[in-house]
Design an enzyme around this catalytic site. Structure first.
Site, PDB file in Angstrom:
ATOM      1  N   CYS A 198      -9.906  -2.749 -10.363  1.00 36.03           N
ATOM      2  CA  CYS A 198      -9.387  -1.618  -9.581  1.00 36.03           C
ATOM      3  C   CYS A 198      -7.986  -1.873  -9.021  1.00 36.03           C
ATOM      4  O   CYS A 198      -7.474  -1.068  -8.264  1.00 36.03           O
ATOM      5  CB  CYS A 198     -10.342  -1.245  -8.456  1.00 36.03           C
ATOM      6  SG  CYS A 198     -10.603  -2.572  -7.273  1.00 36.03           S
TER       7      CYS A 198
ATOM      8  N   ARG B 147     -15.596   0.941  -0.744  1.00 30.60           N
ATOM      9  CA  ARG B 147     -15.180  -0.356  -0.243  1.00 30.60           C
ATOM     10  C   ARG B 147     -15.312  -0.326   1.274  1.00 30.60           C
ATOM     11  O   ARG B 147     -14.722   0.535   1.936  1.00 30.60           O
ATOM     12  CB  ARG B 147     -13.741  -0.663  -0.622  1.00 30.60           C
ATOM     13  CG  ARG B 147     -13.496  -2.105  -0.237  1.00 30.60           C
ATOM     14  CD  ARG B 147     -12.163  -2.637  -0.166  1.00 30.60           C
ATOM     15  NE  ARG B 147     -11.125  -1.831   0.313  1.00 30.60           N
ATOM     16  CZ  ARG B 147      -9.889  -1.919  -0.187  1.00 30.60           C
ATOM     17  NH1 ARG B 147      -9.626  -2.731  -1.181  1.00 30.60           N
ATOM     18  NH2 ARG B 147      -8.919  -1.189   0.314  1.00 30.60           N
TER      19      ARG B 147
ATOM     20  N   GLU C 135     -11.110 -10.670  -5.388  1.00 30.24           N
ATOM     21  CA  GLU C 135      -9.667 -10.648  -5.111  1.00 30.24           C
ATOM     22  C   GLU C 135      -9.206 -11.914  -4.396  1.00 30.24           C
ATOM     23  O   GLU C 135      -8.028 -12.046  -4.056  1.00 30.24           O
ATOM     24  CB  GLU C 135      -9.289  -9.396  -4.313  1.00 30.24           C
ATOM     25  CG  GLU C 135     -10.106  -9.168  -3.062  1.00 30.24           C
ATOM     26  CD  GLU C 135      -9.814  -7.833  -2.378  1.00 30.24           C
ATOM     27  OE1 GLU C 135      -8.822  -7.185  -2.700  1.00 30.24           O
ATOM     28  OE2 GLU C 135     -10.617  -7.464  -1.503  1.00 30.24           O
TER      29      GLU C 135
ATOM     30  N   HIS D 198       0.812  -1.213   0.000  1.00 32.49           N
ATOM     31  CA  HIS D 198       0.000   0.000   0.000  1.00 32.49           C
ATOM     32  C   HIS D 198       0.849   1.268   0.000  1.00 32.49           C
ATOM     33  O   HIS D 198       0.451   2.284  -0.561  1.00 32.49           O
ATOM     34  CB  HIS D 198      -0.995  -0.022   1.156  1.00 32.49           C
ATOM     35  CG  HIS D 198      -2.098  -0.988   0.920  1.00 32.49           C
ATOM     36  ND1 HIS D 198      -2.033  -2.289   1.327  1.00 32.49           N
ATOM     37  CD2 HIS D 198      -3.254  -0.868   0.223  1.00 32.49           C
ATOM     38  CE1 HIS D 198      -3.114  -2.927   0.934  1.00 32.49           C
ATOM     39  NE2 HIS D 198      -3.874  -2.087   0.260  1.00 32.49           N
TER      40      HIS D 198
ATOM     41  N   ARG E 101     -11.008   3.529  -0.661  1.00 36.54           N
ATOM     42  CA  ARG E 101     -10.447   2.672   0.401  1.00 36.54           C
ATOM     43  C   ARG E 101     -10.770   3.329   1.746  1.00 36.54           C
ATOM     44  O   ARG E 101      -9.935   4.023   2.334  1.00 36.54           O
ATOM     45  CB  ARG E 101      -8.939   2.528   0.224  1.00 36.54           C
ATOM     46  CG  ARG E 101      -8.518   1.730  -1.016  1.00 36.54           C
ATOM     47  CD  ARG E 101      -6.988   1.673  -1.110  1.00 36.54           C
ATOM     48  NE  ARG E 101      -6.508   0.617  -1.977  1.00 36.54           N
ATOM     49  CZ  ARG E 101      -5.992   0.833  -3.202  1.00 36.54           C
ATOM     50  NH1 ARG E 101      -5.933   2.046  -3.696  1.00 36.54           N
ATOM     51  NH2 ARG E 101      -5.565  -0.189  -3.923  1.00 36.54           N
TER      52      ARG E 101
ATOM     53  N   ARG F 174       2.376  -9.777  -1.486  1.00 31.98           N
ATOM     54  CA  ARG F 174       2.487  -8.515  -2.233  1.00 31.98           C
ATOM     55  C   ARG F 174       3.402  -7.506  -1.547  1.00 31.98           C
ATOM     56  O   ARG F 174       3.868  -6.559  -2.162  1.00 31.98           O
ATOM     57  CB  ARG F 174       1.098  -7.900  -2.459  1.00 31.98           C
ATOM     58  CG  ARG F 174       0.385  -7.529  -1.181  1.00 31.98           C
ATOM     59  CD  ARG F 174      -1.045  -7.109  -1.419  1.00 31.98           C
ATOM     60  NE  ARG F 174      -1.173  -5.706  -1.734  1.00 31.98           N
ATOM     61  CZ  ARG F 174      -2.329  -5.063  -1.834  1.00 31.98           C
ATOM     62  NH1 ARG F 174      -3.465  -5.703  -1.671  1.00 31.98           N
ATOM     63  NH2 ARG F 174      -2.375  -3.788  -2.109  1.00 31.98           N
TER      64      ARG F 174
ATOM     65  N   ASN G  10      -4.369  -6.716  -7.095  1.00 32.24           N
ATOM     66  CA  ASN G  10      -3.207  -6.751  -6.182  1.00 32.24           C
ATOM     67  C   ASN G  10      -3.289  -7.970  -5.274  1.00 32.24           C
ATOM     68  O   ASN G  10      -2.330  -8.718  -5.112  1.00 32.24           O
ATOM     69  CB  ASN G  10      -3.151  -5.489  -5.311  1.00 32.24           C
ATOM     70  CG  ASN G  10      -3.212  -4.224  -6.130  1.00 32.24           C
ATOM     71  OD1 ASN G  10      -2.779  -4.209  -7.269  1.00 32.24           O
ATOM     72  ND2 ASN G  10      -3.767  -3.169  -5.559  1.00 32.24           N
ATOM     73  N   ASP G  11      -4.457  -8.155  -4.667  1.00 32.50           N
ATOM     74  CA  ASP G  11      -4.618  -9.312  -3.782  1.00 32.50           C
ATOM     75  C   ASP G  11      -4.874 -10.582  -4.572  1.00 32.50           C
ATOM     76  O   ASP G  11      -4.458 -11.664  -4.148  1.00 32.50           O
ATOM     77  CB  ASP G  11      -5.756  -9.065  -2.780  1.00 32.50           C
ATOM     78  CG  ASP G  11      -5.254  -8.257  -1.593  1.00 32.50           C
ATOM     79  OD1 ASP G  11      -4.190  -8.616  -1.060  1.00 32.50           O
ATOM     80  OD2 ASP G  11      -5.897  -7.262  -1.236  1.00 32.50           O
TER      81      ASP G  11
HETATM   82  C1  PEP Z   1      -6.569  -5.075  -4.686  1.00 32.54           C
HETATM   83  O1  PEP Z   1      -6.347  -5.932  -3.831  1.00 32.54           O
HETATM   84  O2  PEP Z   1      -6.275  -5.200  -5.875  1.00 32.54           O
HETATM   85  C2  PEP Z   1      -7.185  -3.784  -4.303  1.00 32.54           C
HETATM   86  C3  PEP Z   1      -7.561  -2.935  -5.214  1.00 32.54           C
HETATM   87  O3  PEP Z   1      -7.344  -3.490  -2.984  1.00 32.54           O
HETATM   88  P1  PEP Z   1      -6.136  -3.097  -2.009  1.00 32.54           P
HETATM   89  O4  PEP Z   1      -4.943  -2.787  -2.862  1.00 32.54           O
HETATM   90  O5  PEP Z   1      -6.569  -1.937  -1.208  1.00 32.54           O
HETATM   91  O6  PEP Z   1      -5.962  -4.320  -1.187  1.00 32.54           O
HETATM   92 MG    MG Z   2      -7.283  -5.898  -1.864  1.00 29.74          MG
END
Ligand code: PEP
Ligand code: MG
Length: 579
Positions: free
Chosen positions: A503, A339, A432, A206, A303, A466, A455-456
Site C-alpha cells: 500500500c 489502519r 513497514e 503525507h 488512514r 521520507r 513509504n516507511d
Molecule cells: C507507508 O508507510 O508506506 C504507508 C502506506 O503508510 P503512511 O504513508 O500513511 O505512513
Molecule cells: Mg507508514
C-alpha cells in the site's frame, strides 16, 4: 529577505512532488497560527474581526463543554459532569460575554487580551470572598479562560491575508507554506487549490501523497520562498520538473499552452484486471465515492488518523463508528483495511498531547502510541467492532515491530470489544518496519494478512527521512536489499497462505507493480486516481502500455525525483525583466 518586485520574473528549481502545471495567484499559509499567544491591541479596522474570533471561540468552547457533560455523565457519573456544567454556566454568563465584547470594542483589545483582562477581573473578585464554595468558582473561571484561549489559538487565520476582503482562502490559488503537515493539509479545502509550493517536504511526505492523490501540482525544497512573496503574487508551478516561476512573463506562459493541466482531469474508468487486485487508499469517509467510482476492489489502506485531523479533535467511539459504517456500506461486500490510528512521528496535531521527543520518528508512534494510550485504542477498537456488522473489516496495526507487539494489540482489541455484537474481523499488520519484515514468517503464521507500507519501510531500512527534501535522492526502492526484503515477506505470505498487499506509494508505478507481481504479490492499494493507469499497464503488454499508463500514473518514471542529489541547484535563480 527582499520581497520580489511585481513584474519581475524569477525562477526557482525545487523537488517535484506531484506532476501537473498551474499558474495562479498565491495564498500564503500562516505558519505562526499555532505558536505563542498574541496579547495585543488592534486597529479600529480589526475590531470587528476580533469580535468575530471571540464569538467563534465562545461557540466552540460551548459545544466542547456540552459534549464533555454528555460523555462524563454517561461514562463516569452525574456528579462529575457537574464540574463542566458549572464551567458552561460561567461561559454563558451575559455579564462575562458583555465585558469581553466591550474590551474589544472600546479598548481595541484583541480577543486574547480581552478574554484575559475580563476573566481575570471576575476571578480576582471571587478569590477574595470568604466563602470556600465561592472561591472554588474562581478556579472554574480560570479553566474557562484556558479553554477560550486554547480555542482562540486554533482560530487564528489559516492564511496571512485572511482579514483582508480580497483573501480567497486558497480557492483557485497556489498555496505557499513552509511545510504542509498532515494536520494542516487536512484543514485546507483542497477541492479548489491549484498548486502547492513549500520550503520543506520529501517525496513520500503525507502532503506529497495527498497532492498526488488529488492531482494537484506540488513542488518543495525552495527555502525562504514563503518570505519572498506576498499574497496575490502570480506564480507558475511545474510539479513535473520542480520549476517555480514567480511573475512568469509572456514568453514563459507561452511555453505552457495547456495551463489547465493542474486541475484534476477526468480519468476513464477501467474494469478490474486478472492477476492483480487494485484496492484504493482512503483518508476520509466522505471521499469513499471516488474509490467506488474507480471500481476499486476494496479499500486497501484507510488512514483513519486523517479523520481526526479533519475534525481537529479526538473522535469519540460513536463518531468513529458512523464514519467506518459509511465506508463499509459504500464498499458493500468488498474488504476494507482499516489502519488503526497511526499518530506520532510527522503526524502530530494540537488536539492530542504528544510528548516532546528528540526523535519522534523513532518515538511514541503507531502501535507503540496505541498501546500507550488504552483509551484511544479502546474507542477505536469498539467503533470498528460495532461497524463490522456492515461489512468486511480488516484491522491493520501500524508500525508493528515484532510478533509480541502484534499479539498485544490483537489481545487488547479483543478485550476492548468483547461485549459488542460483531461480524467477522480479520487482524493483520503493516510491514513497514524492517524488524517485522525480517520476522514475517513467524508473524504471518498468526496474522490474518499483511500489507507492505513501502513509504516507511524505505525510510527505516535506509535510515532516510521520507519528509526531508535534502535527502530525497536516497528515498527510493532501487536497491537489491529492498527487493530481498519484499521477497522474504512475500515468501512468508505464500508459505502460510495469507493475503499480502502493498500500500505504499510505489505500488502505483507500473514498473514497480510488475516487480511486485513477479514476487507473487497479487494485491496493491493506490490512490483512486491511480487505479486506471495501473490497470491499463497490467492488462497490456509492458511496451504498449507503458506510454499511456505512465501518462495516467500520477508520478514519473522511477527515480526522477533523485535527479538532483544534493539539490544544490535548486536555489539558482535567473532573474529577467518582465517583457
Ligand atoms: C507507508 O508507510 O508506506 C504507508 C502506506 O503508510 P503512511 O504513508 O500513511 O505512513
Ligand atoms: Mg507508514
Amino acid at each position: 529577505m527582499a520581497i520580489l518586485q511585481a513584474a519581475t520574473e524569477t525562477r526557482f528549481k525545487g523537488l517535484p512532488l506531484s506532476p501537473g502545471v498551474a499558474v495562479a495567484r498565491v495564498c500564503l499559509f500562516n505558519e505562526k497560527r499555532h505558536t505563542s499567544l498574541s496579547v495585543t491591541n488592534v486597529t479600529d479596522k480589526e475590531v470587528r474581526s476580533e469580535g468575530e474570533r471571540f464569538r467563534k471561540a465562545l461557540s466552540f468552547v460551548r459545544e466542547k463543554l456540552t459534549q464533555l457533560i454528555r460523555e462524563v455523565k454517561e461514562r463516569v457519573g452525574k456528579a462529575e459532569a457537574e464540574i463542566f456544567t458549572a464551567q458552561k454556566m460561567i461561559l454563558e454568563d451575559p455579564a462575562l460575554i458583555q465585558r469581553v465584547a466591550d474590551h474589544i470594542r472600546s479598548k481595541n483589545f484583541n480577543a486574547e487580551k480581552a478574554v484575559i483582562s475580563s476573566l481575570d477581573f471576575f476571578e480576582e473578585q471571587l478569590a477574595e470572598k470568604d466563602n470556600a464554595y465561592v472561591r472554588e468558582r474562581a478556579a472554574d473561571i480560570s479553566e474557562v479562560k484556558r479553554r477560550l484561549l486554547d480555542a482562540l489559538a486554533n482560530l487564528n487565520p489559516s492564511f496571512q491575508c485572511e482579514s483582508d476582503s480580497f483573501c480567497q482562502k486558497g480557492k483557485n490559488r497556489i498555496v505557499i507554506a513552509q511545510e504542509l503537515t498532515p494536520s494542516l493539509t487536512m484543514e485546507l479545502n483542497t477541492d479548489s487549490i491549484r498548486g502547492f509550493v513549500t520550503d520543506r517536504g520529501g517525496v513520500a511526505s503525507h502532503a506529497a501523497i495527498l497532492a498526488r492523490a488529488l492531482g494537484i501540482p506540488a513542488v518543495s525544497g525552495i527555502p525562504g520562498i514563503h518570505d519572498m512573496i506576498f499574497c496575490g503574487t502570480e506564480v507558475l508551478v511545474n510539479g513535473g520538473t520542480g520549476e517555480v516561476v514567480i511573475w512568469p512573463n509572456k514568453n514563459t506562459l507561452a511555453e505552457y499552452p495547456d495551463l489547465q493541466r493542474g486541475i484534476a482531469e477526468e480519468i476513464p474508468v477501467v474494469e478490474p484486471v486478472t492477476g492483480l487486485k487494485v484496492f484504493a487508499n482512503l483518508s476520509l469517509a466522505k471521499k469513499v465515492k471516488e474509490a467506488v467510482d474507480h471500481k476499486a476492489e476494496g479499500i486497501g489502506l484507510y488512514r483513519t488518523e486523517f479523520e481526526f485531523f479533519a475534525a481537529g479533535k479526538v473522535l469519540c467511539e460513536m463518531e468513529q463508528y458512523d464514519l467506518y459504517r459509511e465506508v463499509l456500506k459504500a464498499m458493500k461486500d468488498k474488504p476494507v483495511y482499516f489502519r488503526m490510528l497511526d499518530l506520532g512521528g510527522d503526524k502530530t496535531a494540537d488536539f492530542f498531547k504528544f510528548p516532546k521527543e528528540q526523535n519522534p520518528a523513532l518515538g511514541l508512534r503507531g502501535s507503540r502510541l496505541l498501546l500507550g494510550h488504552p483509551e484511544l485504542f479502546r474507542n477505536q477498537a469498539r467503533a470498528l467492532a460495532r461497524a463490522s456488522r456492515y461489512g468486511r473489516v480488516h484491522v491493520m496495526y501500524p508500525m508493528v515491530i515484532d510478533i509480541e507487539q502484534f499479539r498485544r494489540l490483537k489481545k487488547a482489541f479483543g478485550e476492548a470489544s468483547a461485549d459488542i455484537p460483531q461480524g467477522e474481523i480479520k487482524h493483520g499488520l503493516m510491514f513497514e518496519v524492517p524488524s517485522a519484515c525480517l520476522d514475517a514468517e513467524e508473524i504471518l503464521k498468526e496474522a490474518d494478512f499483511g500489507s507492505v507500507g513501502t513509504n516507511d519501510l524505505i525510510q527505516y531500512l535506509f535510515a532516510v527521512d521520507r519528509d526531508n527534501e535534502f535527502v530525497a535522492y536516497d528515498h527510493h526502492p532501487d536497491r537489491k536489499i529492498f527487493w530481498h526484503l519484499i521477497h522474504h515477506v512475500a515468501h512468508a505470505a505464500k508459505k502460510h497462505r495469507k493475503p499480502l498487499s502493498v500500500c505504499g506509494e510505489l505500488a502505483a508505478n507500473p514498473v514497480y507493480a510488475r516487480k511486485l507481481i513477479a514476487e507473487g504479490i497479487r494485491a496493491v492499494s493506490v490512490a483512486p486516481r491511480a487505479i486506471t493507469g495501473l490497470r491499463i499497464a497490467i492488462k497490456n503488454k509492458p511496451k504498449l502500455a507503458k506510454k499511456r499508463a505512465l501518462k495516467l500514473f500520477n508520478g514519473k518514471k522511477k527515480r526522477t525525483v533523485n535527479a538532483d542529489p544534493s539539490l544544490k541547484n535548486r536555489n539558482k535563480k535567473t532573474t529577467k525583466r518582465r517583457k
